[in-house]
Design an enzyme around this catalytic site. Structure first.
Site, mmCIF file in Angstrom:
data_model
loop_
_atom_site.group_PDB
_atom_site.id
_atom_site.type_symbol
_atom_site.label_atom_id
_atom_site.label_comp_id
_atom_site.label_asym_id
_atom_site.label_seq_id
_atom_site.Cartn_x
_atom_site.Cartn_y
_atom_site.Cartn_z
ATOM 1 N N VAL A 182 0.555 -1.184 -0.053
ATOM 2 C CA VAL A 182 -0.011 -0.123 -0.075
ATOM 3 C C VAL A 182 1.053 1.361 -0.012
ATOM 4 O O VAL A 182 0.232 2.430 -0.200
ATOM 5 C CB VAL A 182 -1.078 0.062 1.190
ATOM 6 N N TYR A 183 2.261 1.344 0.001
ATOM 7 C CA TYR A 183 3.008 2.327 0.331
ATOM 8 C C TYR A 183 2.958 3.105 -1.139
ATOM 9 O O TYR A 183 3.352 2.450 -1.890
ATOM 10 C CB TYR A 183 4.203 2.214 0.924
ATOM 11 N N SER A 184 2.213 4.415 -1.033
ATOM 12 C CA SER A 184 2.401 5.032 -2.329
ATOM 13 C C SER A 184 1.765 3.999 -3.449
ATOM 14 O O SER A 184 2.218 4.242 -4.663
ATOM 15 C CB SER A 184 3.551 5.727 -2.595
#
Length: 323
Positions: A60-62
């Site tokens: 989910v990071y960026s």
């Protein structure tokens, strides 16, 4: 750089992990303060040069661009056998049905997407980012076991949850003969020590590696309490984690740092490094000096008197970080 075993496994990791939430295409996903690829690559290269071999990211990071940037940098600056890559699954990656969570469908889909973005055949550590209240833990654990048996992950880990949930997961895996969690990535620092009540003793008893996130309390332990940054101004989640009573601890970290003539970050990390249950704090960096301080903290040994000064003002907190 020091290296240590991840819990009771034979896996050797650097005594600090580079958190990769800071790396990602700006404006992609929900983090507006991330570094672009060129700036990210420079810090990843600096970490490798310092001996860091443990890199932690998440799908989910960026919106996946963290995995893409990290994967390209590690391929360019190292060999696959030299690094330990960790990523996570749970968060929503797309709208609609089956866009997140820890169902068998989600896990099998997201591991393949993560491997594609990272440009590798396997990850060393595949972690559930949070507890999924909608999916039976048996379904999640069997799917993770199959991911390991398929060679797509070497080990599996968990992140912030209640100790009873983690105990249930460990027991259930043992009961069925499935792959066991080897690590816990939890919220732990000088401002938030609730994990010392149950989770850390459980991890010590079960031989679980502890790799805390936010060891510097979203940067609060590195600067005056009222000082703001681009991240703090947009970090809605971070605002839920700490309370006004924490200010005195920040002031005491600054006091010890001034007496020693070192940055406050080194003091806060040195406090964590004293805990024998902690394997490797996950340090997020956006500047070279952040990384340099993290590495330097491994050589700082606090006295018992300094530790008492830092710990004395702590007051109980409501459970935070499970969101």
């Amino acid at each position: 750089m020091r290296y240590t075993r991840l819990g009771s496994t034979g896996l050797e990791v650097s005594a600090l992990s580079l958190g990769c939430m800071s790396f990602g295409e700006p404006g992609r996903g929900n983090h507006e303060w991330t570094l672009d690829e060129d700036a990210s690559r420079a810090l990843i290269k600096r970490a490798l040069d310092a001996g860091v071999n443990f890199f932690d990211t998440a799908n989910v990071y960026s919106a996946g661009s963290s995995e893409e940037i990290v994967g390209r940098a590690l391929r360019d600056f190292s060999t696959r056998d030299e690094v330990v890559i960790a990523t996570k699954v749970h968060g929503r990656m797309r709208p609609g049905a089956n866009g997140g969570g820890l169902s068998r469908r989600a896990i099998m889909t997201e591991i393949d997407h993560s491997l594609s973005r990272l440009g590798t055949d396997y990850v060393d550590l595949y972690q559930i980012h949070r507890w999924d209240y909608e999916t039976p833990i048996e379904e999640t654990l069997e799917a993770l076991h199959d991911v390991v048996k398929a060679g797509k992950a070497r080990y599996i880990g968990a992140s912030s949850m209640y100790a009873w949930q983690f105990a249930q997961a460990l027991y259930t895996a043992d009961l069925h003969g499935w792959t066991r969690f080897v690590s816990m990535q939890n919220h732990y620092n000088l401002l938030y020590r609730e994990e010392e009540r149950e989770m850390l003793p459980l991890c010590a008893d079960q031989g679980i590696g502890v790799i805390p996130w936010s060891p510097l309390a979203r940067g609060r332990l590195t600067r005056p309490w009222d000082e703001t940054t681009a991240r703090t101004e947009t970090d809605e989640f971070g605002r839920t984690l700490y309370q006004p009573d924490d200010k005195v601890i920040v002031e005491r970290v600054a006091q010890v740092a001034e007496q020693r003539g070192i940055p406050a970050a080194q003091v806060a990390l040195a406090w964590m490094n004293r805990n024998p249950v902690v394997t490797a704090p996950i340090v997020g960096v956006t500047k070279a000096r952040h990384l340099d301080d993290a590495v330097a903290s491994l050589e700082v040994e606090l006295s018992d008197e300094e530790v008492a000064l830092l710990e004395e003002p702590y007051v109980p907190h409501a459970v935070a970080g499970f969101k």
